[in-house]
Design a protein around this motif. Sequence first.
Motif, PDB file in Angstrom:
ATOM      1  N   MET A   1      -3.020  39.391 -19.795  1.00  0.00           N
ATOM      2  CA  MET A   1      -3.164  38.121 -19.814  1.00  0.00           C
ATOM      3  C   MET A   1      -4.269  37.496 -19.647  1.00  0.00           C
ATOM      4  O   MET A   1      -4.858  36.323 -19.973  1.00  0.00           O
ATOM      5  CB  MET A   1      -2.456  37.652 -18.203  1.00  0.00           C
ATOM      6  CG  MET A   1      -2.467  36.215 -18.053  1.00  0.00           C
ATOM      7  SD  MET A   1      -1.983  35.640 -16.404  1.00  0.00           S
ATOM      8  CE  MET A   1      -0.416  36.505 -16.268  1.00  0.00           C
ATOM      9  N   THR A   2      -5.444  38.237 -19.291  1.00  0.00           N
ATOM     10  CA  THR A   2      -6.951  37.647 -19.208  1.00  0.00           C
ATOM     11  C   THR A   2      -7.245  37.282 -20.553  1.00  0.00           C
ATOM     12  O   THR A   2      -7.785  36.140 -20.818  1.00  0.00           O
ATOM     13  CB  THR A   2      -7.832  38.560 -18.387  1.00  0.00           C
ATOM     14  OG1 THR A   2      -7.349  39.051 -17.033  1.00  0.00           O
ATOM     15  CG2 THR A   2      -9.092  37.947 -18.430  1.00  0.00           C
ATOM     16  N   ASP A   3      -7.041  38.075 -21.502  1.00  0.00           N
ATOM     17  CA  ASP A   3      -7.239  37.987 -22.850  1.00  0.00           C
ATOM     18  C   ASP A   3      -6.849  36.707 -23.312  1.00  0.00           C
ATOM     19  O   ASP A   3      -7.297  35.972 -24.238  1.00  0.00           O
ATOM     20  CB  ASP A   3      -7.139  39.158 -23.814  1.00  0.00           C
ATOM     21  CG  ASP A   3      -8.223  40.184 -23.463  1.00  0.00           C
ATOM     22  OD1 ASP A   3      -9.289  39.843 -22.925  1.00  0.00           O
ATOM     23  OD2 ASP A   3      -7.779  41.378 -24.003  1.00  0.00           O
ATOM     24  N   GLU A   4      -5.443  36.541 -23.070  1.00  0.00           N
ATOM     25  CA  GLU A   4      -4.775  35.197 -23.576  1.00  0.00           C
ATOM     26  C   GLU A   4      -5.352  34.057 -22.927  1.00  0.00           C
ATOM     27  O   GLU A   4      -5.464  33.042 -23.816  1.00  0.00           O
ATOM     28  CB  GLU A   4      -3.252  35.587 -23.164  1.00  0.00           C
ATOM     29  CG  GLU A   4      -2.404  36.476 -23.789  1.00  0.00           C
ATOM     30  CD  GLU A   4      -2.649  36.944 -24.805  1.00  0.00           C
ATOM     31  OE1 GLU A   4      -2.859  35.845 -25.993  1.00  0.00           O
ATOM     32  OE2 GLU A   4      -2.598  37.812 -25.561  1.00  0.00           O
ATOM     33  N   LEU A   5      -5.759  33.883 -21.750  1.00  0.00           N
ATOM     34  CA  LEU A   5      -6.347  32.908 -20.977  1.00  0.00           C
ATOM     35  C   LEU A   5      -7.892  32.487 -21.732  1.00  0.00           C
ATOM     36  O   LEU A   5      -8.057  31.464 -22.118  1.00  0.00           O
ATOM     37  CB  LEU A   5      -6.698  33.055 -19.711  1.00  0.00           C
ATOM     38  CG  LEU A   5      -5.366  33.207 -18.672  1.00  0.00           C
ATOM     39  CD1 LEU A   5      -5.812  33.644 -17.547  1.00  0.00           C
ATOM     40  CD2 LEU A   5      -4.899  31.811 -18.693  1.00  0.00           C
ATOM     41  N   ILE A   6      -8.599  33.634 -22.006  1.00  0.00           N
ATOM     42  CA  ILE A   6      -9.727  33.650 -22.749  1.00  0.00           C
ATOM     43  C   ILE A   6      -9.712  32.727 -24.211  1.00  0.00           C
ATOM     44  O   ILE A   6     -10.445  31.856 -24.362  1.00  0.00           O
ATOM     45  CB  ILE A   6     -10.677  34.787 -22.623  1.00  0.00           C
ATOM     46  CG1 ILE A   6     -10.898  35.328 -21.257  1.00  0.00           C
ATOM     47  CG2 ILE A   6     -12.002  34.784 -23.555  1.00  0.00           C
ATOM     48  CD1 ILE A   6     -11.517  36.694 -21.292  1.00  0.00           C
ATOM     49  N   THR A  66     -13.544  24.363 -17.573  1.00  0.00           N
ATOM     50  CA  THR A  66     -14.440  24.365 -18.944  1.00  0.00           C
ATOM     51  C   THR A  66     -14.901  25.765 -19.431  1.00  0.00           C
ATOM     52  O   THR A  66     -15.552  26.130 -18.641  1.00  0.00           O
ATOM     53  CB  THR A  66     -15.695  23.087 -18.759  1.00  0.00           C
ATOM     54  OG1 THR A  66     -15.061  21.848 -18.406  1.00  0.00           O
ATOM     55  CG2 THR A  66     -16.138  22.918 -20.049  1.00  0.00           C
ATOM     56  N   ALA A  67     -14.698  25.805 -20.608  1.00  0.00           N
ATOM     57  CA  ALA A  67     -15.156  27.247 -21.124  1.00  0.00           C
ATOM     58  C   ALA A  67     -16.731  27.043 -21.281  1.00  0.00           C
ATOM     59  O   ALA A  67     -17.338  26.146 -21.723  1.00  0.00           O
ATOM     60  CB  ALA A  67     -14.478  27.417 -22.438  1.00  0.00           C
ATOM     61  N   GLN A  68     -17.519  28.154 -20.928  1.00  0.00           N
ATOM     62  CA  GLN A  68     -18.797  28.453 -21.044  1.00  0.00           C
ATOM     63  C   GLN A  68     -19.144  29.470 -22.250  1.00  0.00           C
ATOM     64  O   GLN A  68     -18.252  30.171 -22.562  1.00  0.00           O
ATOM     65  CB  GLN A  68     -19.400  28.983 -19.883  1.00  0.00           C
ATOM     66  CG  GLN A  68     -19.224  27.943 -18.563  1.00  0.00           C
ATOM     67  CD  GLN A  68     -19.973  26.536 -18.918  1.00  0.00           C
ATOM     68  OE1 GLN A  68     -21.150  26.612 -19.035  1.00  0.00           O
ATOM     69  NE2 GLN A  68     -19.345  25.632 -18.994  1.00  0.00           N
ATOM     70  N   PRO A  69     -20.329  29.429 -22.862  1.00  0.00           N
ATOM     71  CA  PRO A  69     -20.659  30.346 -23.991  1.00  0.00           C
ATOM     72  C   PRO A  69     -20.419  31.971 -23.748  1.00  0.00           C
ATOM     73  O   PRO A  69     -19.888  32.624 -24.476  1.00  0.00           O
ATOM     74  CB  PRO A  69     -22.125  30.258 -24.329  1.00  0.00           C
ATOM     75  CG  PRO A  69     -22.309  28.785 -23.732  1.00  0.00           C
ATOM     76  CD  PRO A  69     -21.436  28.457 -22.655  1.00  0.00           C
ATOM     77  N   LYS A  70     -20.490  32.228 -22.429  1.00  0.00           N
ATOM     78  CA  LYS A  70     -20.290  33.695 -21.912  1.00  0.00           C
ATOM     79  C   LYS A  70     -18.791  34.048 -21.741  1.00  0.00           C
ATOM     80  O   LYS A  70     -18.425  35.207 -21.944  1.00  0.00           O
ATOM     81  CB  LYS A  70     -20.970  33.676 -20.511  1.00  0.00           C
ATOM     82  CG  LYS A  70     -20.687  35.012 -20.095  1.00  0.00           C
ATOM     83  CD  LYS A  70     -21.129  35.207 -18.635  1.00  0.00           C
ATOM     84  CE  LYS A  70     -21.068  36.540 -17.959  1.00  0.00           C
ATOM     85  NZ  LYS A  70     -21.700  36.890 -16.843  1.00  0.00           N
ATOM     86  N   LEU A  71     -17.782  32.919 -21.987  1.00  0.00           N
ATOM     87  CA  LEU A  71     -16.390  33.095 -21.566  1.00  0.00           C
ATOM     88  C   LEU A  71     -15.930  34.206 -22.883  1.00  0.00           C
ATOM     89  O   LEU A  71     -15.525  35.224 -22.374  1.00  0.00           O
ATOM     90  CB  LEU A  71     -15.763  32.151 -21.904  1.00  0.00           C
ATOM     91  CG  LEU A  71     -14.030  32.166 -21.792  1.00  0.00           C
ATOM     92  CD1 LEU A  71     -13.609  32.546 -20.392  1.00  0.00           C
ATOM     93  CD2 LEU A  71     -13.228  30.691 -21.909  1.00  0.00           C
ATOM     94  N   SER A  76     -11.637  41.550 -24.016  1.00  0.00           N
ATOM     95  CA  SER A  76     -11.579  42.839 -24.144  1.00  0.00           C
ATOM     96  C   SER A  76     -11.386  43.326 -25.586  1.00  0.00           C
ATOM     97  O   SER A  76     -11.679  44.428 -25.817  1.00  0.00           O
ATOM     98  CB  SER A  76     -10.652  43.709 -23.093  1.00  0.00           C
ATOM     99  OG  SER A  76      -9.247  43.398 -23.698  1.00  0.00           O
ATOM    100  N   GLU A  77     -10.795  42.489 -26.369  1.00  0.00           N
ATOM    101  CA  GLU A  77     -10.547  42.928 -27.916  1.00  0.00           C
ATOM    102  C   GLU A  77     -10.998  41.675 -28.759  1.00  0.00           C
ATOM    103  O   GLU A  77     -11.463  40.783 -28.360  1.00  0.00           O
ATOM    104  CB  GLU A  77      -9.111  43.170 -28.037  1.00  0.00           C
ATOM    105  CG  GLU A  77      -8.371  41.809 -27.751  1.00  0.00           C
ATOM    106  CD  GLU A  77      -6.626  42.221 -27.773  1.00  0.00           C
ATOM    107  OE1 GLU A  77      -6.097  41.236 -28.325  1.00  0.00           O
ATOM    108  OE2 GLU A  77      -6.345  43.025 -27.070  1.00  0.00           O
ATOM    109  N   ALA A  78     -11.080  41.839 -30.010  1.00  0.00           N
ATOM    110  CA  ALA A  78     -11.555  41.050 -31.115  1.00  0.00           C
ATOM    111  C   ALA A  78     -10.697  39.725 -30.989  1.00  0.00           C
ATOM    112  O   ALA A  78      -9.536  39.872 -30.696  1.00  0.00           O
ATOM    113  CB  ALA A  78     -11.749  41.678 -32.304  1.00  0.00           C
TER     114      ALA A  78
END
Length: 84
Positions: A1-6, A66-71, A76-78
């Motif tokens: 789920m984390t990757d989906e949120l990202i 708000t997304a930051q560049p580090k997000l 974990s995947e491409a």
Amino acid sequence: MTDELIVILHEAGMLEFNDIFQRTVIVMKEKHMSLGGEEILRLRIYEKLQSLVSAGGLVKKGREYTAQPKLITLKSEALPDIRL
């Protein structure tokens, strides 16, 4: 789920929690991922968002994230080419 949120937040830049929740539910249903009850899912998403804030990938102001560049480095995947 984390990757989906990202992915969702990286593409949108800034979203309120309810928008994040709705988009995540759509993606999870498309991937046939287990959702559980709505309240449990809300709690899981909120916890994941808070961990992304703690890691420096998001900034929270009120109910907006708000997304930051580090997000994207926290994924974990491409990154897929196209999303929502």
